[in-house]
Design an enzyme around this catalytic site. Structure first.
Site, PDB file in Angstrom:
ATOM      1  N   TYR A   1       0.851  -1.187   0.000  1.00 31.75           N
ATOM      2  CA  TYR A   1       0.000   0.000   0.000  1.00 31.75           C
ATOM      3  C   TYR A   1       0.886   1.236   0.000  1.00 31.75           C
ATOM      4  CZ  TYR A   1      -3.973  -3.057   1.060  1.00 31.75           C
ATOM      5  OH  TYR A   1      -4.941  -4.037   1.025  1.00 31.75           O
TER       6      TYR A   1
ATOM      7  N   GLY B   1     -17.574  -0.700  -2.038  1.00 32.92           N
ATOM      8  CA  GLY B   1     -17.452  -0.561  -3.479  1.00 32.92           C
ATOM      9  C   GLY B   1     -16.165   0.055  -3.971  1.00 32.92           C
TER      10      GLY B   1
ATOM     11  N   PRO C   1     -15.649  -3.130   0.938  1.00 37.83           N
ATOM     12  CA  PRO C   1     -17.051  -3.510   1.202  1.00 37.83           C
ATOM     13  C   PRO C   1     -18.056  -2.458   0.742  1.00 37.83           C
ATOM     14  CG  PRO C   1     -15.985  -2.797   3.220  1.00 37.83           C
ATOM     15  CD  PRO C   1     -14.904  -2.914   2.191  1.00 37.83           C
TER      16      PRO C   1
END
Length: 281
Positions: free
Chosen positions: A53, A207, A205
């Site tokens: 990340y 989108g 979760p």
């Protein structure tokens, strides 16, 4: 904050997905730290990160370092990180599931997080060039060596989940797969995790970063039920997921204090069977 269990460890029923705080377009460090600390104030005790990340290959590990800074002096928070994804110049993504790479990646994550053992270490994504048995075998070795406390996998299908659990001797603690109103094809993995009592951590979760704010417009049932309860469509979405199975622990990504605060409140929303059917439809 209500709680659930990952590998026998009690954590908040809603976690914080920290990825948006490190990708391109990320907030400044002050806002990111404030977001993490707001999550803690709301009772969140699970933070999801990964070594990959980052904006690109030049700041690989950015998110882990950010979390280590925010959690300095804080106890009782499970940090779940991942290895097996790599970054390229220009912000691209690649995979590397070789056992030697995963072991080296784990050592680097230990250093960045400043811990002796990682709470939950997950193999980020299957590598088509490396047998699953070899990649997950590396997790088993890290577990046996005490480098990691719990082992998990991400982006695995049902057959791979069963294989991973077998390789780990029944010690597979979590499966982190994409699941949202827009992406429901992970229902079989969710159901298998419920059957095997393995934590299921839906990523994106709501989108995803670009679509989370439009969830109620794209899926009107979530907006309608939200209005009936006086809450956001995003809270309805997370409550809907929590109702799927006791093993589900959503990890909504956040880069603003207000968003994680709203998400955390989803644990207090109780949906009726009729409402759940509307949302499933």
């Amino acid at each position: 904050m209500l709680t659930r269990r990952i590998g026998g460890v009690e954590v908040s029923a809603i976690g914080l997905g920290a990825m948006p705080m490190s990708l391109e377009g990320r907030p400044d460090r002050t806002q990111a730290i404030e977001t993490i600390r707001t999550a803690l104030d709301k009772g969140v005790t699970l933070i999801d990160t990964a070594d990959a990340y980052s904006a690109d290959d030049r700041d690989f590990g950015h998110n882990e370092e950010l979390i280590a800074e925010a959690l300095k002096g804080v106890d009782g928070v499970m940090v779940a990180t991942k290895g097996g994804h790599t970054r390229t110049s220009g912000g691209g993504w690649e995979v590397d599931g070789r056992p030697e790479y995963l072991k080296a990646a784990c050592e680097a994550s230990l250093r960045r997080l400043g811990v002796d053992a990682i709470d939950l270490y997950q193999f980020h994504r299957p590598d088509p060039e490396v047998p699953t048995s070899e990649s997950v075998g590396a997790l088993a070795e890290l577990l046996d060596a005490g480098k990691i406390k719990l082992a998990g996998v991400s982006n695995f299908d049902p057959a791979q989940i069963r294989e991973a659990n077998e390789i780990l001797g029944g010690r597979l603690a979590s499966v982190q797969n994409q699941f949202s109103p827009a992406f429901r094809s992970s229902e079989p993995e969710l159901e298998l995790c419920a059957e095997l009592d393995i934590a299921f951590l839906p990523w994106s979760p709501l989108g995803g970063m670009s679509a989370a704010g439009e969830l109620g417009e794209r899926f009107t049932a979530f907006a309608e039920i939200g209005r009936e309860h006086g809450v956001s469509p995003q809270q309805v979405c997370l409550a809907w997921m929590l109702a799927k199975a006791p093993q589900v622990v959503p990890i909504p990504g956040s880069s603003r204090p207000a968003s994680i605060s709203d998400s955390a409140d989803a644990v207090h929303l109780r949906l009726s069977e009729e409402e759940l059917k509307r949302l499933d439809g």
